[in-house]
Scaffold this motif. Sequence first.
Motif, PDB file in Angstrom:
ATOM      1  N   ASP A   1       0.833  -1.205   0.000  1.00 29.95           N
ATOM      2  CA  ASP A   1       0.000   0.000   0.000  1.00 29.95           C
ATOM      3  C   ASP A   1       0.866   1.254   0.000  1.00 29.95           C
ATOM      4  O   ASP A   1       0.558   2.239  -0.687  1.00 29.95           O
ATOM      5  CB  ASP A   1      -0.928   0.007   1.223  1.00 29.95           C
ATOM      6  CG  ASP A   1      -2.062  -1.009   1.113  1.00 29.95           C
ATOM      7  OD1 ASP A   1      -2.344  -1.467  -0.015  1.00 29.95           O
ATOM      8  OD2 ASP A   1      -2.655  -1.345   2.152  1.00 29.95           O
TER       9      ASP A   1
ATOM     10  N   ILE B   1      -1.663   1.870 -12.531  1.00 31.73           N
ATOM     11  CA  ILE B   1      -1.450   1.657 -11.102  1.00 31.73           C
ATOM     12  C   ILE B   1      -1.658   0.191 -10.743  1.00 31.73           C
ATOM     13  O   ILE B   1      -0.855  -0.413 -10.015  1.00 31.73           O
ATOM     14  CB  ILE B   1      -2.386   2.550 -10.266  1.00 31.73           C
ATOM     15  CG1 ILE B   1      -2.118   4.034 -10.555  1.00 31.73           C
ATOM     16  CG2 ILE B   1      -2.232   2.255  -8.777  1.00 31.73           C
ATOM     17  CD1 ILE B   1      -0.728   4.492 -10.193  1.00 31.73           C
ATOM     18  N   GLU B   2      -2.730  -0.406 -11.258  1.00 33.16           N
ATOM     19  CA  GLU B   2      -3.025  -1.808 -10.945  1.00 33.16           C
ATOM     20  C   GLU B   2      -1.933  -2.751 -11.440  1.00 33.16           C
ATOM     21  O   GLU B   2      -1.622  -3.745 -10.784  1.00 33.16           O
ATOM     22  CB  GLU B   2      -4.375  -2.203 -11.565  1.00 33.16           C
ATOM     23  CG  GLU B   2      -5.571  -1.526 -10.901  1.00 33.16           C
ATOM     24  CD  GLU B   2      -6.855  -1.731 -11.689  1.00 33.16           C
ATOM     25  OE1 GLU B   2      -6.797  -2.415 -12.731  1.00 33.16           O
ATOM     26  OE2 GLU B   2      -7.900  -1.198 -11.262  1.00 33.16           O
TER      27      GLU B   2
ATOM     28  N   ASN C   1      -1.479   8.320 -14.332  1.00 32.95           N
ATOM     29  CA  ASN C   1      -2.619   8.432 -13.426  1.00 32.95           C
ATOM     30  C   ASN C   1      -3.761   7.507 -13.821  1.00 32.95           C
ATOM     31  O   ASN C   1      -4.839   7.570 -13.227  1.00 32.95           O
ATOM     32  CB  ASN C   1      -3.106   9.881 -13.374  1.00 32.95           C
ATOM     33  CG  ASN C   1      -2.187  10.780 -12.566  1.00 32.95           C
ATOM     34  OD1 ASN C   1      -2.258  10.814 -11.344  1.00 32.95           O
ATOM     35  ND2 ASN C   1      -1.296  11.505 -13.254  1.00 32.95           N
ATOM     36  N   ASP C   2      -3.516   6.666 -14.810  1.00 35.75           N
ATOM     37  CA  ASP C   2      -4.532   5.717 -15.251  1.00 35.75           C
ATOM     38  C   ASP C   2      -4.623   4.553 -14.258  1.00 35.75           C
ATOM     39  O   ASP C   2      -3.597   4.047 -13.770  1.00 35.75           O
ATOM     40  CB  ASP C   2      -4.178   5.199 -16.647  1.00 35.75           C
ATOM     41  CG  ASP C   2      -5.233   4.248 -17.184  1.00 35.75           C
ATOM     42  OD1 ASP C   2      -6.274   4.732 -17.637  1.00 35.75           O
ATOM     43  OD2 ASP C   2      -5.005   3.027 -17.128  1.00 35.75           O
ATOM     44  N   ASN C   3      -5.838   4.124 -13.959  1.00 34.07           N
ATOM     45  CA  ASN C   3      -6.026   3.040 -12.991  1.00 34.07           C
ATOM     46  C   ASN C   3      -5.317   1.760 -13.411  1.00 34.07           C
ATOM     47  O   ASN C   3      -4.767   1.032 -12.566  1.00 34.07           O
ATOM     48  CB  ASN C   3      -7.517   2.756 -12.789  1.00 34.07           C
ATOM     49  CG  ASN C   3      -8.213   3.844 -11.995  1.00 34.07           C
ATOM     50  OD1 ASN C   3      -7.578   4.549 -11.207  1.00 34.07           O
ATOM     51  ND2 ASN C   3      -9.515   3.992 -12.181  1.00 34.07           N
ATOM     52  N   HIS C   4      -5.325   1.472 -14.707  1.00 30.74           N
ATOM     53  CA  HIS C   4      -4.674   0.249 -15.194  1.00 30.74           C
ATOM     54  C   HIS C   4      -3.170   0.309 -14.935  1.00 30.74           C
ATOM     55  O   HIS C   4      -2.560  -0.701 -14.538  1.00 30.74           O
ATOM     56  CB  HIS C   4      -4.948   0.063 -16.690  1.00 30.74           C
ATOM     57  CG  HIS C   4      -4.324  -1.168 -17.266  1.00 30.74           C
ATOM     58  ND1 HIS C   4      -4.803  -2.440 -16.995  1.00 30.74           N
ATOM     59  CD2 HIS C   4      -3.249  -1.335 -18.102  1.00 30.74           C
ATOM     60  CE1 HIS C   4      -4.061  -3.329 -17.633  1.00 30.74           C
ATOM     61  NE2 HIS C   4      -3.115  -2.693 -18.307  1.00 30.74           N
TER      62      HIS C   4
ATOM     63  N   ARG D   1       1.137  -1.981 -11.666  1.00 29.89           N
ATOM     64  CA  ARG D   1       2.379  -1.580 -11.005  1.00 29.89           C
ATOM     65  C   ARG D   1       3.421  -1.094 -12.010  1.00 29.89           C
ATOM     66  O   ARG D   1       4.619  -1.360 -11.885  1.00 29.89           O
ATOM     67  CB  ARG D   1       2.930  -2.736 -10.172  1.00 29.89           C
ATOM     68  CG  ARG D   1       1.948  -3.235  -9.116  1.00 29.89           C
ATOM     69  CD  ARG D   1       2.325  -4.590  -8.596  1.00 29.89           C
ATOM     70  NE  ARG D   1       3.459  -4.499  -7.676  1.00 29.89           N
ATOM     71  CZ  ARG D   1       4.288  -5.512  -7.437  1.00 29.89           C
ATOM     72  NH1 ARG D   1       4.126  -6.659  -8.063  1.00 29.89           N
ATOM     73  NH2 ARG D   1       5.279  -5.367  -6.581  1.00 29.89           N
TER      74      ARG D   1
ATOM     75  N   ARG E   1       2.480   1.709  -3.459  1.00 33.97           N
ATOM     76  CA  ARG E   1       1.508   2.279  -4.400  1.00 33.97           C
ATOM     77  C   ARG E   1       1.221   3.743  -4.062  1.00 33.97           C
ATOM     78  O   ARG E   1       1.168   4.604  -4.955  1.00 33.97           O
ATOM     79  CB  ARG E   1       0.216   1.461  -4.368  1.00 33.97           C
ATOM     80  CG  ARG E   1      -0.856   1.963  -5.341  1.00 33.97           C
ATOM     81  CD  ARG E   1      -2.027   1.002  -5.411  1.00 33.97           C
ATOM     82  NE  ARG E   1      -2.619   0.752  -4.103  1.00 33.97           N
ATOM     83  CZ  ARG E   1      -2.469  -0.393  -3.418  1.00 33.97           C
ATOM     84  NH1 ARG E   1      -1.760  -1.382  -3.919  1.00 33.97           N
ATOM     85  NH2 ARG E   1      -3.036  -0.551  -2.226  1.00 33.97           N
TER      86      ARG E   1
ATOM     87  N   GLN F   1       1.819   7.068  -6.413  1.00 35.22           N
ATOM     88  CA  GLN F   1       0.753   8.004  -6.797  1.00 35.22           C
ATOM     89  C   GLN F   1       1.127   9.439  -6.434  1.00 35.22           C
ATOM     90  O   GLN F   1       0.789  10.371  -7.169  1.00 35.22           O
ATOM     91  CB  GLN F   1      -0.552   7.582  -6.127  1.00 35.22           C
ATOM     92  CG  GLN F   1      -1.124   6.286  -6.708  1.00 35.22           C
ATOM     93  CD  GLN F   1      -2.328   5.778  -5.938  1.00 35.22           C
ATOM     94  OE1 GLN F   1      -2.303   5.674  -4.704  1.00 35.22           O
ATOM     95  NE2 GLN F   1      -3.397   5.466  -6.658  1.00 35.22           N
TER      96      GLN F   1
END
Length: 285
Positions: free
Chosen positions: A135, A227-228, A222-225, A230, A138, A142
């Motif tokens: 966490d 971040i997911e 900043n795209d969720n994909h 990594r 990540r 961000q």
Amino acid sequence: MPHVVDPASRIVFCEGRPSSLDALLLGNLPLLGHVLIQPVGGKHGMRAYIEGYLGSYPGSQPDYLCFRDRDFDVEPPDRPQLISLSGQKPIWLIHRTTIENYLIDADLIQKYWSERENTPGWAHSSAFSTDEIEDHIRGSAQELADYQAVRWALARLKPGPRWPEIPTTWTTHGAGDIPASLVYEDCLSQACQIVVSFQTQTQDVHPDRLQEYAEVYHQRFNDNHFIEERGYLVWFHGKDHLVQLCRRLAINFPRRHYADWAAESLDASKHPDLQQLVALASGIS
């Protein structure tokens, strides 16, 4: 004059000093045969250093390759693999941005912390779980996303190999020196000041182009994909990320001591590009 070793030796040249993370990590890899790890200092003098070093051999030169950070020089390929740098000398760039990127690993951090939490002089709390560390990894990524987008945009502005490199940060000490503000607009404003100073040299270096590139990276990071998946472990500068992460883990977390330990403890089998390096170094031809 460099120290001349057995001409039959294989040499892996790397950045930094003998105590650098690069040399520590290479020393931990299962390199086969007689392989000499030879730090060269900074990357910009790598080619000249190698030429001078090999020139000291009276007879045939040993097999060798060069290994260094990718930094912002090229974007990473989709597959985790070494990147061959163009030129006559066999210089390979790592898949992740810097050596520090490989050390941003929840399992490694948790192990390091757990081994020390009950030792005298350890001034931090009990170790976080690996999920909690993930966490924080990540979260720190961000926090850095906009700054990294602007750094990549600055790197894209270099018109060609013969032009001087445009700085990719405005901080005093470069990578690992995090700016006071990580807000996108503030980072872009600071970067524009760098660009303006280069406008007299070429029209390709222009604030409008900087903003165009920055917006592409800004949306990507900043795209969720992203971040997911990594993606920050591959794209973000490892020195920046490790500094920001350690700030979140604990006040005065022993970052340098951890990095040295992790470089010597890293499991290379988790990283295909490092496995590729082992294969290359073991069979250099």
